[in-house]
Write an enzyme that holds these catalytic residues in place. Sequence first.
Site, short mmCIF file in Angstrom:
data_model
loop_
_atom_site.label_atom_id
_atom_site.label_comp_id
_atom_site.label_asym_id
_atom_site.label_seq_id
_atom_site.Cartn_x
_atom_site.Cartn_y
_atom_site.Cartn_z
N PHE A 1 -3.95 1.44 6.35
CA PHE A 1 -2.76 2.24 6.04
C PHE A 1 -1.48 1.47 6.30
O PHE A 1 -1.27 0.92 7.39
CB PHE A 1 -2.73 3.51 6.90
N ASP A 2 -0.61 1.47 5.30
CA ASP A 2 0.77 1.06 5.50
C ASP A 2 1.44 2.14 6.36
O ASP A 2 0.92 3.25 6.50
CB ASP A 2 1.45 0.94 4.14
#
Length: 226
Positions: A8-9
């Site tokens: 995940f960013d």
Amino acid sequence: MKYNTLLFDVDNTLLDFDANEGESFKSLIRDKGEIYSEELYEVYKKINQGMWADIELGKIKVDEVLNTRFSKLMSEYGKSIDGGEWEKTYRLYLNKGVQLMPDAHEVLSKLHEKYTLYIVTNGIARTQYSRINGAGISQYFKDCFISEDIGANKPAIEFFNYVKDHVKGFNEAETLIIGDSITSDIKGGNLAGIDTCWLCKEGTVNESSISPNYEIHSLKELLQIL
């Protein structure tokens, strides 16, 4: 289950960086005795986004952004300021930004039960850790990979090679990266041979040649893919 590892960013994927940036910038300007205006903020964003784009292309280093973006801004208005000092003040406000994207807790809680989650983000390590911990989402992730710690920024293959080397049993075919940036998250995933999911705002058009495997408009839609 096709995937077992989710990358995940952070900014505008899990945490609402736009809201945090706007509030932090406004506080900085008032702190420095200047007059805030939407025009001033738009000029800043243009300068800042242009410099971060140059970082992604490998043209400049992060330190140049941090030390000069505010001096570049104020020079547009004929003023000379200490960009490094302004950055320190801005960073104090930015570190406190814990605004979450809609449904972030709910989605992460559900995914955490079935998948191994990691954070992969560009940015200053102290700021990102402060925001992640402050938002109460750190418990969902096995590890955090931040560009400042790694010494490379997404989309550089060096960033993703570092992640691969530090995730036990990493398998590209069983990994999905989720992020809002075509030029950072999606391009980086493509270069690394990892499937990609683009979280984009309604009405946003991908005008590049970079193609994600999936496109969603909210984190909740991710549950329908997985």
